[in-house]
Design an enzyme around this catalytic site. Structure first.
Site, PDB file in Angstrom:
ATOM      1  N   ARG A   1       0.600  -1.113   0.202  1.00 42.99           N
ATOM      2  CA  ARG A   1      -0.456   0.197   0.105  1.00 42.99           C
ATOM      3  C   ARG A   1       0.664   1.942  -0.306  1.00 42.99           C
ATOM      4  NH1 ARG A   1       2.077   3.366   3.869  1.00 42.99           N
ATOM      5  NH2 ARG A   1       1.613   2.430   6.455  1.00 42.99           N
TER       6      ARG A   1
ATOM      7  N   GLU B   1      -6.499   7.691   8.417  1.00 42.33           N
ATOM      8  CA  GLU B   1      -5.444   7.944   8.680  1.00 42.33           C
ATOM      9  C   GLU B   1      -5.457   9.288   7.241  1.00 42.33           C
ATOM     10  OE1 GLU B   1      -2.382   5.484  10.927  1.00 42.33           O
ATOM     11  OE2 GLU B   1      -1.271   7.457  10.384  1.00 42.33           O
TER      12      GLU B   1
ATOM     13  N   ARG C   1      -5.438   5.267   0.864  1.00 45.64           N
ATOM     14  CA  ARG C   1      -4.432   4.350   0.995  1.00 45.64           C
ATOM     15  C   ARG C   1      -4.725   3.232  -0.448  1.00 45.64           C
ATOM     16  NH1 ARG C   1      -2.376   3.617   5.903  1.00 45.64           N
ATOM     17  NH2 ARG C   1      -1.640   5.137   6.905  1.00 45.64           N
TER      18      ARG C   1
ATOM     19  N   CYS D   1       0.729  11.037   9.688  1.00 41.60           N
ATOM     20  CA  CYS D   1       1.962  10.205  10.402  1.00 41.60           C
ATOM     21  C   CYS D   1       2.998  10.121   9.692  1.00 41.60           C
ATOM     22  CB  CYS D   1       1.524   8.785  10.936  1.00 41.60           C
ATOM     23  SG  CYS D   1       2.380   8.075  12.006  1.00 41.60           S
TER      24      CYS D   1
ATOM     25  N   THR E   1       5.955   8.174  10.197  1.00 38.74           N
ATOM     26  CA  THR E   1       5.954   7.230   9.878  1.00 38.74           C
ATOM     27  C   THR E   1       6.108   6.611   8.398  1.00 38.74           C
ATOM     28  OG1 THR E   1       4.433   5.969  10.880  1.00 38.74           O
ATOM     29  CG2 THR E   1       5.783   6.172  12.375  1.00 38.74           C
TER      30      THR E   1
ATOM     31  N   ARG F   1       4.214   0.891   3.069  1.00 41.12           N
ATOM     32  CA  ARG F   1       4.104  -0.550   3.285  1.00 41.12           C
ATOM     33  C   ARG F   1       4.140  -1.646   2.426  1.00 41.12           C
ATOM     34  NH1 ARG F   1       2.779  -3.925   7.796  1.00 41.12           N
ATOM     35  NH2 ARG F   1       0.397  -4.433   6.944  1.00 41.12           N
TER      36      ARG F   1
ATOM     37  N   ARG G   1       4.118  -7.464  12.795  1.00 39.71           N
ATOM     38  CA  ARG G   1       2.972  -6.959  13.388  1.00 39.71           C
ATOM     39  C   ARG G   1       1.855  -8.787  13.168  1.00 39.71           C
ATOM     40  NH1 ARG G   1       0.847  -1.905  10.008  1.00 39.71           N
ATOM     41  NH2 ARG G   1       2.328  -0.285  10.139  1.00 39.71           N
TER      42      ARG G   1
ATOM     43  N   GLU H   1      -2.321  -3.688  12.669  1.00 37.51           N
ATOM     44  CA  GLU H   1      -1.259  -3.129  12.942  1.00 37.51           C
ATOM     45  C   GLU H   1      -1.001  -3.103  14.547  1.00 37.51           C
ATOM     46  OE1 GLU H   1      -0.164   1.502  13.186  1.00 37.51           O
ATOM     47  OE2 GLU H   1       0.967   1.273  14.019  1.00 37.51           O
TER      48      GLU H   1
END
Ligand code: ARG
Length: 343
Positions: free
Chosen positions: A112, A211, A215, A257, A259, A266, A295, A300
């Site tokens: 993603r 988020e 995505r 975020c 990260t 990811r 994970r 998550e």
């Protein structure tokens, strides 16, 4: 607002880097969208068990609050403020023959990227009207996709709870944000403006206004990582020609975020490693060597079920998309070799 108090055992990057000096220098500062330091740190203040604890309300947050964001970005990605980020979405440069052609270990592959729409605040600072406008624009763009990317947009508003549950269980849909997202302001007006697009085969999906505003997800059963990456790249390019992405020369694709900055990518597999998991330290050491994150398989903060793990690249900024995926491929090859050796 006064300097927040953190519990003595707090290990988040927020409590590590928000010194009283940084706090004093940044309090009272606002971005042009009215996003304050107090909002940026609320998630980590309300949830001291955060690993990171901060969110950006817009691209400007990363500049105005750099005294806080930069050290966090460096600690997470190993990306120094003077480094430059490069993108490489050329699938021809990824060397990824299926690491598990017999299908013994890898259940599925999913890659993603996060994307946000240029010219709008990020989710933590967005208004309901802006969020709804993004939904309308993104859904309209997606519904013009063709061939294997063609599909339909399903708004969450009005979706039956049974449909929602089934889609979440199959890893196609997101659930309402957890307490970290709640404190970040990312659950406001839920479920308005949120939804899911998927193609007919459910191998290409877009989450809208979770988020991040998008995505973009490519996934399929098995370990053909190259095929999943190729589809992702085609989808990203097709969407980019319809909806402009928020991007910075320095930090790559902008995400709420820190990260997720940079590639915002990811690349993950769901993989069965029951033997290796018995020697968890060894498992962790191999993953650390390849910069991989472990994970559970239900999102998550979930646990492993039956020795099946979600393994993905940890770094997203300062590496290209090809490098991040390559890192995951190489780690998975070693994990499989080790599992074979142990059984
Ligand atoms: N804010 C949460 C924390 O600090 C999540 C951080 C990374 N995950 C994410 N989905 N952005 O623990």
């Amino acid at each position: 607002m006064d300097y927040p108090t953190f519990p003595a055992d707090c290990r988040s990057m927020l409590c590590r880097f928000l010194t009283p000096e940084v706090f004093d220098a940044l309090r009272g500062v606002q971005t042009s969208n009215g996003f304050t330091l107090e909002q940026a740190i609320r998630s980590g203040v309300e949830n001291p068990d955060s690993s990171i604890g901060v969110y950006a309300g817009d691209g400007e947050s990363y500049i105005l609050y750099a005294a806080l964001f930069d050290p966090i970005i460096e600690a997470y990605h190993g990306f120094h403020p003077s480094d430059t980020h490069r993108s490489d979405l050329d699938p021809g440069r990824l060397n990824a023959p299926n690491p598990d052609p017999e299908g013994e270990f890898i259940l599925s592959t999913r890659i993603r990227v996060g994307r946000n729409v240029a010219g709008f605040p990020l989710g933590p600072a967005i208004t309901r009207e802006q969020r709804d406008e993004i939904e309308t624009r993104v859904a309209a763009g997606l519904e013009t996709l063709t061939d294997d990317l063609a599909g339909r947009y399903y708004p969450l508003t009005g979706m039956s709870p049974e449909t929602q549950r089934a889609l979440i269980e199959d890893h196609f849909l997101f659930k309402e944000g957890d307490r970290f997202l709640e404190s970040a302001g990312l659950n406001r007006d839920w479920p308005s403006g949120r939804g899911l697009y998927h193609n007919h085969d459910k191998t290409f999906l877009v989450w809208v206004n979770e988020e991040d505003q998008m995505r973009i997800i490519s996934m399929q059963p098995g370990g053909d990582i190259a095929a999943v990456f190729r589809r992702l790249v085609r989808a990203v390019r097709a969407i980019e020609s319809r909806v402009p992405f928020a991007r910075s020369a320095h930090l790559g694709y902008l995400t709420s975020c820190p990260t997720n900055l940079g590639t915002a990518m990811r690349a993950s597999v769901h993989i069965a490693l029951p033997k290796l998991a018995e020697d968890y330290e060894r498992f962790e050491a191999i993953c650390a060597k390849h910069h991989l994150q472990i994970r559970g398989i239900h999102g998550e903060h979930s646990e492993s079920v039956g020795g099946v793990y979600d393994i993905s690249n940890r770094r997203r900024l300062g590496v290209t998309e090809v490098e991040a995926a390559q890192e995951m491929v190489e780690g998975v090859v070693e994990l499989i070799a080790e599992e074979k050796h142990l059984r």
